[in-house]
Design a protein around this motif. Sequence first.
Motif, PDB file in Angstrom:
ATOM      1  N   ASP A  92      -1.047   1.219  -0.210  1.00 56.31           N
ATOM      2  CA  ASP A  92      -0.721   0.707  -1.546  1.00 56.31           C
ATOM      3  C   ASP A  92      -1.950   0.089  -2.213  1.00 56.31           C
ATOM      4  N   ARG A 126       1.059   0.880   5.410  1.00 55.24           N
ATOM      5  CA  ARG A 126       1.650   1.007   4.066  1.00 55.24           C
ATOM      6  C   ARG A 126       0.999   0.049   3.074  1.00 55.24           C
ATOM      7  N   LEU A 172       0.671   7.396   9.647  1.00 53.00           N
ATOM      8  CA  LEU A 172       2.086   7.152   9.341  1.00 53.00           C
ATOM      9  C   LEU A 172       2.960   8.293   9.855  1.00 53.00           C
TER      10      LEU A 172
END
Length: 131
Positions: free
Chosen positions: A21, A17, A78
């Motif tokens: 980002d 994550r 993910l």
Amino acid sequence: MPPITPELSAEIGKRLRETRDDVLAAVRERTDSDAPEIAPNTHTFENEDRPQAEMISHNEEHLADHETALLHEIDVALGKLESGGYGICVECGREIPEARLLATPTVQTCIECQQQIEREQERRNGPPPTI
């Protein structure tokens, strides 16, 4: 038994994550202007060296392609992490070692299968050029 521990899952998820980002922030920074840097002729100005401008544009396109591929790899990882399929080699079905997952969280193959893939690619493409 799941292929990875809950602690490893949490660590890998956090890393994925954060990387996602970071990549999205970099893309936004480059493309939030009126004329994105990857648009045709963005780097061509009056009296500018046209081959150099084309090279810069080509590099920007290559970077955008790389970022798109990386985001896809992160999303796949993910998804597998959330569904419970993370850490399993897509080629042979064996567990991928924890050290390999930590080193490259988007990896989808074990070392043996990756080596086989690379050998097959080398057979198709020939050996890399020597410098």
